[in-house]
Scaffold this motif. Structure first.
Motif, PDB file in Angstrom:
ATOM      1  N   ALA A 232      15.970  57.039 -36.917  1.00 51.36           N
ATOM      2  CA  ALA A 232      16.980  58.246 -36.678  1.00 51.36           C
ATOM      3  C   ALA A 232      15.259  59.330 -36.785  1.00 51.36           C
ATOM      4  O   ALA A 232      15.568  60.358 -35.563  1.00 51.36           O
ATOM      5  N   VAL A 233      14.278  59.248 -37.611  1.00 45.04           N
ATOM      6  CA  VAL A 233      12.806  59.491 -37.208  1.00 45.04           C
ATOM      7  C   VAL A 233      12.641  59.113 -35.781  1.00 45.04           C
ATOM      8  O   VAL A 233      11.945  60.612 -34.783  1.00 45.04           O
ATOM      9  N   ALA A 234      12.402  58.078 -34.844  1.00 44.82           N
ATOM     10  CA  ALA A 234      12.041  57.696 -34.386  1.00 44.82           C
ATOM     11  C   ALA A 234      12.514  58.506 -33.294  1.00 44.82           C
ATOM     12  O   ALA A 234      12.352  59.298 -32.570  1.00 44.82           O
ATOM     13  N   GLU A 235      14.004  58.226 -33.205  1.00 45.36           N
ATOM     14  CA  GLU A 235      14.732  59.237 -32.139  1.00 45.36           C
ATOM     15  C   GLU A 235      14.742  60.876 -32.130  1.00 45.36           C
ATOM     16  O   GLU A 235      15.218  61.444 -30.856  1.00 45.36           O
ATOM     17  N   LEU A 236      14.896  61.477 -32.947  1.00 45.05           N
ATOM     18  CA  LEU A 236      14.148  62.816 -33.221  1.00 45.05           C
ATOM     19  C   LEU A 236      13.006  63.359 -32.230  1.00 45.05           C
ATOM     20  O   LEU A 236      13.137  64.378 -31.798  1.00 45.05           O
TER      21      LEU A 236
ATOM     22  N   GLN B  29      10.457  57.659 -47.345  1.00 40.61           N
ATOM     23  CA  GLN B  29      10.759  58.359 -47.972  1.00 40.61           C
ATOM     24  C   GLN B  29      11.349  60.335 -48.370  1.00 40.61           C
ATOM     25  O   GLN B  29      11.792  60.511 -48.624  1.00 40.61           O
ATOM     26  N   HIS B  30      10.573  60.251 -46.894  1.00 41.82           N
ATOM     27  CA  HIS B  30      10.995  61.984 -46.604  1.00 41.82           C
ATOM     28  C   HIS B  30      11.564  62.301 -45.284  1.00 41.82           C
ATOM     29  O   HIS B  30      12.031  62.979 -44.487  1.00 41.82           O
ATOM     30  N   GLN B  31      12.801  60.636 -44.837  1.00 40.66           N
ATOM     31  CA  GLN B  31      12.871  60.566 -43.942  1.00 40.66           C
ATOM     32  C   GLN B  31      14.154  62.026 -43.584  1.00 40.66           C
ATOM     33  O   GLN B  31      14.127  62.825 -43.063  1.00 40.66           O
ATOM     34  N   ALA B  32      15.635  62.346 -44.663  1.00 45.96           N
ATOM     35  CA  ALA B  32      15.959  63.582 -44.641  1.00 45.96           C
ATOM     36  C   ALA B  32      15.155  64.348 -44.970  1.00 45.96           C
ATOM     37  O   ALA B  32      15.990  65.163 -43.511  1.00 45.96           O
ATOM     38  N   PHE B  33      13.634  64.710 -45.136  1.00 49.48           N
ATOM     39  CA  PHE B  33      14.092  66.016 -45.290  1.00 49.48           C
ATOM     40  C   PHE B  33      13.121  66.501 -43.645  1.00 49.48           C
ATOM     41  O   PHE B  33      13.519  67.622 -43.088  1.00 49.48           O
ATOM     42  N   ILE B  34      12.276  65.268 -43.130  1.00 51.43           N
ATOM     43  CA  ILE B  34      12.273  64.609 -41.647  1.00 51.43           C
ATOM     44  C   ILE B  34      13.126  65.087 -40.799  1.00 51.43           C
ATOM     45  O   ILE B  34      13.006  66.327 -39.635  1.00 51.43           O
TER      46      ILE B  34
ATOM     47  N   LEU C 135       9.570  71.429 -32.412  1.00 48.01           N
ATOM     48  CA  LEU C 135       8.130  70.787 -31.906  1.00 48.01           C
ATOM     49  C   LEU C 135       7.454  71.269 -33.525  1.00 48.01           C
ATOM     50  O   LEU C 135       7.042  70.662 -34.341  1.00 48.01           O
ATOM     51  N   PRO C 136       7.622  72.261 -33.718  1.00 49.50           N
ATOM     52  CA  PRO C 136       6.278  73.544 -34.927  1.00 49.50           C
ATOM     53  C   PRO C 136       7.152  72.791 -35.998  1.00 49.50           C
ATOM     54  O   PRO C 136       6.355  72.691 -37.574  1.00 49.50           O
ATOM     55  N   ASP C 137       8.368  73.059 -36.387  1.00 51.36           N
ATOM     56  CA  ASP C 137       9.006  72.156 -37.193  1.00 51.36           C
ATOM     57  C   ASP C 137       8.403  71.176 -37.851  1.00 51.36           C
ATOM     58  O   ASP C 137       8.399  71.013 -38.900  1.00 51.36           O
ATOM     59  N   ILE C 138       8.833  69.811 -36.437  1.00 55.88           N
ATOM     60  CA  ILE C 138       8.697  68.981 -36.912  1.00 55.88           C
ATOM     61  C   ILE C 138       7.167  68.582 -37.515  1.00 55.88           C
ATOM     62  O   ILE C 138       6.790  68.078 -38.246  1.00 55.88           O
ATOM     63  N   CYS C 139       6.232  69.081 -36.620  1.00 54.06           N
ATOM     64  CA  CYS C 139       4.438  69.382 -37.612  1.00 54.06           C
ATOM     65  C   CYS C 139       4.340  69.600 -38.832  1.00 54.06           C
ATOM     66  O   CYS C 139       3.334  69.403 -39.558  1.00 54.06           O
ATOM     67  N   ASP C 140       4.717  70.478 -39.031  1.00 52.39           N
ATOM     68  CA  ASP C 140       4.955  71.205 -40.129  1.00 52.39           C
ATOM     69  C   ASP C 140       5.400  70.262 -41.334  1.00 52.39           C
ATOM     70  O   ASP C 140       5.072  70.153 -42.484  1.00 52.39           O
ATOM     71  N   LYS C 141       6.850  69.430 -41.545  1.00 55.40           N
ATOM     72  CA  LYS C 141       7.432  68.385 -42.063  1.00 55.40           C
ATOM     73  C   LYS C 141       6.378  67.786 -42.004  1.00 55.40           C
ATOM     74  O   LYS C 141       6.132  66.461 -43.506  1.00 55.40           O
ATOM     75  N   PHE C 142       5.820  66.684 -41.768  1.00 51.86           N
ATOM     76  CA  PHE C 142       5.031  65.633 -41.278  1.00 51.86           C
ATOM     77  C   PHE C 142       3.754  66.520 -42.471  1.00 51.86           C
ATOM     78  O   PHE C 142       3.107  65.764 -42.986  1.00 51.86           O
ATOM     79  N   LYS C 143       3.332  67.676 -42.253  1.00 52.50           N
ATOM     80  CA  LYS C 143       2.173  68.116 -43.088  1.00 52.50           C
ATOM     81  C   LYS C 143       2.457  68.168 -44.306  1.00 52.50           C
ATOM     82  O   LYS C 143       1.648  67.877 -45.842  1.00 52.50           O
ATOM     83  N   GLN C 144       3.716  68.625 -44.687  1.00 53.31           N
ATOM     84  CA  GLN C 144       4.303  68.619 -45.947  1.00 53.31           C
ATOM     85  C   GLN C 144       4.534  67.739 -47.521  1.00 53.31           C
ATOM     86  O   GLN C 144       4.454  67.460 -48.122  1.00 53.31           O
TER      87      GLN C 144
END
Length: 297
Positions: free
Chosen positions: A146-150, A204-209, A215-224
């Motif tokens: 699911a993360v790969a698809e995102l 661990q953070h799949q649902a959050f990601i 794009l900016p939101d994805i970058c921020d999620k991975f930072k968090q």
């Protein structure tokens, strides 16, 4: 606490500079960290006793399942320098080539030598780094589709998200105690630990990601996801890595003859990558991380 000196955060027993000389970030959670370290100190004490019994005053250990288990549970700071040097093979190389490092330092700079030391991580094209990130992308596609698809849907390249994870071996990404525990395992088990840690963070953070919408939101999620209790509780975090079977029987690590390169084979496909960041760690061992390794400068 922690044997730290210097200025302390008001209302906390934690110093603003950690025991390894790094200043804590402005948004550092001193209260949560103090609670964590009070628990972790008990673990550190218990592990130090076990390691002292294992070593019995010896400066030699043989690789074994017991040593592997001990390393996964953490090397005490007072033994870290010795164990890293032994299990990485650096100690044996030093003994077989006495004075070689100092000769390099005292000699004239050689562009040929420098280029020989560099890996594909640090070349202008950074091909090794890009390849490893593609390997991670394939692992995510297999383990967390699911993360790969995102990522695919928004056209996000893995190099944009995780470059610093690979280049810095999580330094300045994860809490320093967690980084040192990761390095303990890397020196014994190799670079596959980098992939295990990366996958653990993402899974661990799949649902959050997956809450990200651009794009900016994805970058921020991975930072968090590199912050918070999950990564601060380093003992629990690293114990979890040893229990997870990320690399099933369809994945194999194989040495390629005549090179320092490792091939990653999966169902007939071959991914080639270099164990690139280790030069950085070895240089740090020799040049500037005395406090981290339990040495005085």
């Amino acid at each position: 606490m922690e044997g730290e000196g210097g200025a302390r955060e008001p209302g906390s027993g934690i110093a603003r500079v950690d025991p390894y000389g790094f200043e804590r970030p402005k948004d550092f959670d001193y209260v949560s960290y103090e609670e964590f370290f009070s628990r972790y100190l008990v673990i550190l004490t218990r592990r130090a006793i076990k390691w002292s019994k294992l070593l019995k005053g010896n400066n030699r250990i043989q690789k074994s399942l017991k040593v592997k288990r001990y390393i996964r549970k953490g090397i005490p700071n007072e033994h870290r320098a010795l164990i890293w040097m032994i299990v990485s093979g650096a100690q044996a190389n030093m003994e077989q080539n006495p004075g070689y490092y100092n000769k390099l330092l005292e000699g004239e700079k050689s562009d040929t030598l420098v280029e020989g030391i560099k890996t594909d991580y640090y070349s202008p094209a950074m091909m090794g780094l890009k390849t490893d990130q593609e390997v991670l992308g394939e692992l995510v596609r297999k383990k967390v589709p699911a993360v790969a698809e995102l990522m695919d849907r928004h056209g996000v390249m893995w190099t944009l998200i995780v470059s610093r994870w690979f280049i810095c071996l999580f330094i300045d990404i994860l809490p320093v105690e967690t980084v040192l525990r990761i390095w303990d395992c890397i020196f014994y088990e190799g670079s596959k630990i980098i992939f295990r840690v990366a996958l653990a963070l993402i899974k661990q953070h799949q649902a959050f990601i997956l809450e990200a919408t651009n794009l900016p939101d994805i970058c921020d999620k991975f930072k968090q996801i590199t912050r918070g209790t999950f990564v601060t509780e380093c003992h629990t975090f690293m114990q979890g890595q040893s229990r997870r079977c990320w690399f099933q029987s369809s994945w194999h690590w194989v040495p390629l003859p005549g090179t320092h390169t490792i091939g990653w084979l999966q169902r007939g496909r071959t991914w080639i990558w270099r164990s690139a960041p280790f030069l950085l760690v070895v240089l740090l061992l020799r040049r500037g991380m005395g406090l981290v390794l339990g040495h005085s400068r």
